[in-house]
Design a protein around this motif. Structure first.
Motif, mmCIF file in Angstrom:
data_model
loop_
_atom_site.group_PDB
_atom_site.id
_atom_site.type_symbol
_atom_site.label_atom_id
_atom_site.label_comp_id
_atom_site.label_asym_id
_atom_site.label_seq_id
_atom_site.Cartn_x
_atom_site.Cartn_y
_atom_site.Cartn_z
ATOM 1 N N ALA A 16 0.850 -1.193 0.000
ATOM 2 C CA ALA A 16 0.000 0.000 0.000
ATOM 3 C C ALA A 16 0.890 1.250 0.000
ATOM 4 O O ALA A 16 1.903 1.297 0.696
ATOM 5 C CB ALA A 16 -0.903 -0.006 1.223
ATOM 6 N N ASP A 18 2.407 4.850 0.875
ATOM 7 C CA ASP A 18 2.551 5.672 2.090
ATOM 8 C C ASP A 18 2.025 4.951 3.327
ATOM 9 O O ASP A 18 1.257 5.510 4.110
ATOM 10 C CB ASP A 18 1.853 7.015 1.923
ATOM 11 N N ALA A 19 2.446 3.715 3.515
ATOM 12 C CA ALA A 19 1.933 2.886 4.611
ATOM 13 C C ALA A 19 3.054 2.441 5.540
ATOM 14 O O ALA A 19 4.233 2.488 5.198
ATOM 15 C CB ALA A 19 1.224 1.659 4.045
ATOM 16 N N ARG A 20 2.632 2.008 6.715
ATOM 17 C CA ARG A 20 3.533 1.362 7.672
ATOM 18 C C ARG A 20 3.069 -0.092 7.749
ATOM 19 O O ARG A 20 1.913 -0.363 8.059
ATOM 20 C CB ARG A 20 3.409 2.015 9.044
#
Length: 87
Positions: A16, A18-20
């Motif tokens: 995904a 811009d995800a962590r």
């Protein structure tokens, strides 16, 4: 310390944007952050604490793209040092 080739293969996948992502690999806890294209660019590997922070090592990824394209010409992971969090 270089990353294991199987781990690099896992990190070469798209996730995904811009995800962590919290995961595990080979008995170690992982957290990695992705860029706007869903490519992992920052990796924390080690032992996860109760608050979710990782105590271990931090790596960053350098990506070189074909000019005018999103195609990756080359990429590599650089060890940036130890990460710890005092409780």
């Amino acid at each position: 310390m270089a990353l294991n080739e199987k781990l690099v293969t896992k990190l070469n996948k798209k996730y995904a944007p811009d995800a962590r992502i919290d995961d595990s690999y080979n008995g170690k806890d992982l957290t990695f952050l992705t860029n706007e294209l869903g490519e992992p660019v920052t990796l924390f590997i080690g032992k996860r604490k109760e608050d979710g922070a990782i105590t271990g090592e931090r790596y960053t990824r350098k990506i070189v793209r074909k000019p005018g394209s999103q195609e990756i010409l080359k990429s590599h992971w650089d060890l940036k040092g130890k990460v710890t969090k005092s409780t």
